[in-house]
Structure formats: structure tokens, C-alpha cells
Design a protein around this motif. Structure first.
Motif, PDB file in Angstrom:
ATOM      1  N   LYS A 241      24.543  30.051  27.787  1.00  0.00           N
ATOM      2  CA  LYS A 241      23.708  30.985  28.550  1.00  0.00           C
ATOM      3  C   LYS A 241      22.487  31.398  27.725  1.00  0.00           C
ATOM      4  CE  LYS A 241      23.558  35.393  30.941  1.00  0.00           C
ATOM      5  NZ  LYS A 241      24.246  36.487  31.617  1.00  0.00           N
TER       6      LYS A 241
ATOM      7  N   ALA B 213      24.486  28.433  36.766  1.00  0.00           N
ATOM      8  CA  ALA B 213      23.067  28.697  36.508  1.00  0.00           C
ATOM      9  C   ALA B 213      22.265  28.146  37.682  1.00  0.00           C
ATOM     10  CB  ALA B 213      22.621  28.039  35.214  1.00  0.00           C
TER      11      ALA B 213
ATOM     12  N   VAL C  57      21.755  33.181  35.564  1.00  0.00           N
ATOM     13  CA  VAL C  57      22.854  32.575  34.793  1.00  0.00           C
ATOM     14  C   VAL C  57      24.029  33.555  34.739  1.00  0.00           C
ATOM     15  CG1 VAL C  57      23.486  31.406  32.646  1.00  0.00           C
ATOM     16  CG2 VAL C  57      21.083  31.452  33.355  1.00  0.00           C
TER      17      VAL C  57
END
Ligand SMILES: [Zn+2]
Length: 469
Positions: free
Chosen positions: A63, A89, A76
Motif C-alpha cells: 500500500k 486498489a 487503496v
């Protein structure tokens, strides 16, 4: 899982003259290839084995990288699930309301015992042009290559025709509970998923000279099923045998299953596979492949292919006895015998139907047959979509001009089954090219040839730019 495909088995053995790739033992040179390697090293160092609670750690690192490349915080999301979870995402496209394309990979790996390995499985080591470590191939290679590609595209400001959703599952190798939840979440959030591209199956095979030999697009998987057969008997003293013997009766049932051949099935996928691979097939089987394409009822052709372990699974459901247990003393008539029959079922045939067939084949009402649920789903084939195959061809031929591209079916299951079962077409389009001798997924000393990283990132980029332009 990655390779383990039926299609691949047939592809070995001869050498095609193709464009010469660079020497196959080098570190990546492009910024995106180097980034893929960095992500991969970071991922391998995190032991995302079931039960160790490390999937959230890896998800947080991924992330952070995506945010760094320009993804917004709210694009995300990590969704925890027990000690694991999945990462989503969203990459915005021009038409935000159109059905999305999902790109999937998995973050978890199969257990690895350090004492069995030559190197620490969770310390990524580069040696002789390979990165060694658990997950270096399955599936942290796909995970890293896809992540690096998305980072590159986002930094460059590329906007696809419609949204892309990245979905990284956290227990593909075990329960696939995160996969099931992730598939539902993607469908629910997006409304409609047009297509799934899976980095965990398909891919390129290199021959012994390191030259691209064939590329497989995985479009189907066989359904896995175990059935437990049980027979009980009053038993008694072995010096006083009666009319029945549980071991003998179960043995007779196993003989019948072993001898039985399920009907030949030539699905659109089998047909497409035969058509695209017959030119390179061994001389002993090529005529049989041609005959089955022309006439799926050709019994002689089916018998020729069925006689070879690498082909039988392509045209039939197979069921084989794999375990047997029974009796309790050397001098006693057995009171109970149980056996396991393992089946790899052709997509489109139900497990209930196979159970019915087994009962008919055994034809012994005393033997009970129970399906053993391991959480896998019944498989269906994805219809071969011409836009996907065309885009794959453009992307693959950029790195390996003229390479033969064959649609294939896996003997085992991947995350794709959770999307296919929802009616969403899914294709395994791994961009890893390697020699069969380098294939150690799930095994000891798993490794990835580093030379595949640069062209792999490029392959994903071209695939997406072509498909979603
Ligand atoms: Zn895998």
C-alpha cells in the motif's frame, strides 16, 4: 500456484527457432524492472505463511508503495480477515461507471522449513542470475511485477478506458476465504467486472537453450474432488471365512474405478489448445489431435491420447484410487475398509454427477461413497475472448516475436475459480518466462530468473495499454 498446467506438459521436447532474447542470467536494467525486483525482495522477506499473521505486514508495504506512486489514500484498502486479509486498489479510468477489469495475485505462500532448504527461505538471496526464496515465483513474482507495472503507469499519468481494480488475496494456498470475500467485494463495489487477469497462472516456457518456446493463457481449471468410499462387514475369525470379505470387495471396487474411462470431452478450450499446439506436438500424437479436432467421437484418437499421462487429463475427467485403509488384526476378518478416490473433473461436469458415475461403476450397494468438501468450487471454462487473446499476442510478441500462444487448462485450482463461478471470464496471463527445470513452486529452493523481470513488466504494460486504450 503457477505452471502445473496440462498444456505445458506437451510443449517440451523440441526447439523452435525464434528471435534471440538477451542472455538469461542478468539483473533488471529498466527502472520498472528494478522496482519489481525491490518489491519482490521486500515481499519474500516477509513470511506470509498461513498462521504467522504476516499478510497484513506485506499488504501495508505494498500500500505504501502504491501511495508513493500516486494512488490516493482512499483508493487503496486492506480488508483484514482473521490473521490474514486482502488488499484492493482502484486505478481510475476515463469511464468511471463502466465495468472494471480486475488484476489479481496472491500475497500468501506455502510453508517452507529452513532446515530443508540450502538457503534461508525468507531471506531473499541473489545468486547466478536468480532470486531465491519462498514465493520468489509463486506468487510474489506476479505480485511484484503487477505492482511495479501499476506504479509505472500511475506515475506516467496513464488513464485506462475504464477502472482497473487490483486484488491481492491472502490465503490462496489454503482456504481461499479471502479470495471468496475479495471476489464478492470487487463485484459489489464495481457493480460489474468485465474481466479478470490473473498473474498466478499461464506464462512462458523457455527451452533448454533459454529461448521462448511457448506461451500459455490459462482459461480453465479442472475441478478437484475427493470421494471417501467405505465398506463395513461383521468380520469374525480368519479361520472361519464366510461369503463376504470387506478388503476383497473394496479391492474389486478399486479395480473397476481404475479400469473405467470417463467419456471423452472436447470443449472449445481443448479444441483451441489442440489447434494451436498440434504443429509442435510429438509425431506420435499429432495425428490423434487432428483427428479429435475433426471428430470428437473418434475413439481410436481418444485412446491414443488417453494412453499418455500428459494428455489424458485434457480430454477426460480422471478418477484414481489414492489411499486405502482397512482391517484391524492379522487373524481377523476385516470389519471396515475405506478408500480415497481422487478426481480431476472436466469443467462443466458436476461433482454430484461424477459421484453418481462412481456408484454405477462400483455397482456394490454395500459400499458408501461420500464427497469430501475441501472448500474448492466447481470449475467452468472462460470463453476465449478475442480482445484478450489479441492483446496478449501483442504483448507477448513484443518480447518473443512469433511465439506460439496456446490456451490451456490447469490441473489445479487458482483464485480465478472464485470469479469464473460468478460468470466472470478469468485468464491466467503470468509474464514470467522460465525453463521447466527452474520450476520449484511449492518446493525446495524456489527461485526466479531475474532476466524475466524487465520483459515481464513491459508485457503487462503493453497488455493493459492495448486492452484498455
Ligand atoms: Zn500461486
Amino acid at each position: 500456484m503457477r505452471l502445473n498446467t496440462l498444456a505445458f506438459c506437451t510443449a517440451m521436447g523440441s526447439v523452435l527457432a525464434l528471435a534471440t532474447p538477451p542472455a538469461m542470467a542478468q539483473a533488471p536494467e529498466t527502472p520498472a524492472g528494478r522496482e519489481a525486483l525491490t518489491v519482490l525482495q521486500e515481499a519474500v522477506a516477509i513470511p506470509t505463511v498461513q498462521g504467522r499473521g504476516q499478510v497484513p505486514v506485506l499488504a501495508a508495504k505494498l500500500k505504501a508503495r502504491l501511495l508513493d506512486a500516486g494512488f490516493a489514500e482512499d483508493e487503496v484498502t486492506f480488508v483484514p480477515q482473521g490473521e490474514t486479509g486482502y488488499l484492493l486498489a482502484r486505478y481510475p479510468g476515463r469511464d468511471r461507471k463502466a465495468p472494471v477489469t480486475a488484476i489479481i495475485a496472491h500475497m500468501d505462500v506455502v510453508e517452507a522449513k529452513p532446515e530443508d532448504w540450502e538457503r534461508d527461505p525468507f531471506n531473499p538471496v541473489i545468486e547466478d542470475g536468480y532470486l531465491f526464496g519462498r514465493g520468489s515465483l509463486d506468487n510474489k513474482a506476479g505480485l511484484s511485477i503487477v505492482t511495479a507495472t501499476m506504479m509505472k503507469l500511475r506515475r506516467e499519468g496513464w488513464v485506462p478506458a475504464h477502472d482497473i481494480v487490483l486484488g491481492f488475496s491472502g490465503d490462496e494456498e489454503t482456504q481461499m476465504a479471502t479470495t471468496a470475500a475479495m471476489a464478492s467485494a470487487i463485484v459489489q463495489e464495481a457493480g460489474k467486472v468485465d474481466l479478470v487477469l490473473n498473474a498466478d497462472s499461464g506464462g512462458g516456457t523457455l527451452d533448454e537453450a533459454g529461448q521462448p518456446f511457448v506461451y500459455e493463457v490459462q482459461a480453465g481449471e479442472k475441478t478437484y474432488a475427493d470421494y471417501k468410499l467405505t465398506l463395513t462387514d461383521p468380520g469374525g475369525h480368519s479361520s472361519r471365512p464366510g461369503a463376504t470379505n470387506a478388503i476383497a470387495a473394496m479391492s474389486a471396487a478399486m479395480e473397476k474405478i481404475w479400469a473405467y474411462k470417463f467419456p471423452v470431452t472436447v470443449s472449445p478450450l481443448t479444441k483451441a489448445y489442440f489447434e494451436s499446439s498440434v504443429a509442435a506436438a510429438p509425431a506420435e500424437v499429432a495425428p490423434a489431435m487432428r483427428a479429435l479436432i475433426a471428430d470428437p467421437t473418434d475413439a481410436k484418437a481418444a485412446a491414443t491420447l488417453s494412453a499418455r499421462p500428459e494428455y489424458i487429463g485434457l480430454i477426460r475427467t480422471t478418477c484414481v484410487p489414492t489411499m486405502i485403509e482397512g482391517g484391524h488384526a492379522p487373524n481377523a476378518l476385516p470389519q471396515s475398509v475405506s478408500a480415497n478416490v481422487n478426481c480431476r473433473i472436466f469443467p462443466g461436469t458436476s461433482r454430484a454427477k461424477v459421484q453418481e458415475t462412481l456408484a454405477q461403476v462400483i455397482a456394490d450397494p454395500e459400499i458408501t461413497c461420500a464427497f469430501q468438501d475441501n472448500g474448492t468450487l466447481e470449475s467452468i471454462e472462460s470463453p476465449l475472448r478475442s480482445d484478450v487473446l489479441k492483446a496478449v499476442e501483442v504483448a507477448v510478441h513484443e518480447r518473443a516475436p512469433g511465439l506460439s500462444i496456446v490456451p490451456g487448462m490447469s490441473a489445479g485450482a487458482t483464485d480465478s475459480m472464485h470469479f469464473r463461478s460468478k460468470g466472470i471470464p478469468a485468464f491466467g496471463v503470468s509474464a514470467v518466462f522460465m525453463e521447466p527445470k527452474d520450476e520449484f513452486a511449492h518446493g525446495l529452493n524456489e527461485r526466479l530468473p531475474l532476466a524475466t523481470l524487465d520483459p515481464a513488466v513491459k508485457q503487462w504494460e503493453t497488455l493493459l495499454r492495448t486492452l484498455l486504450k
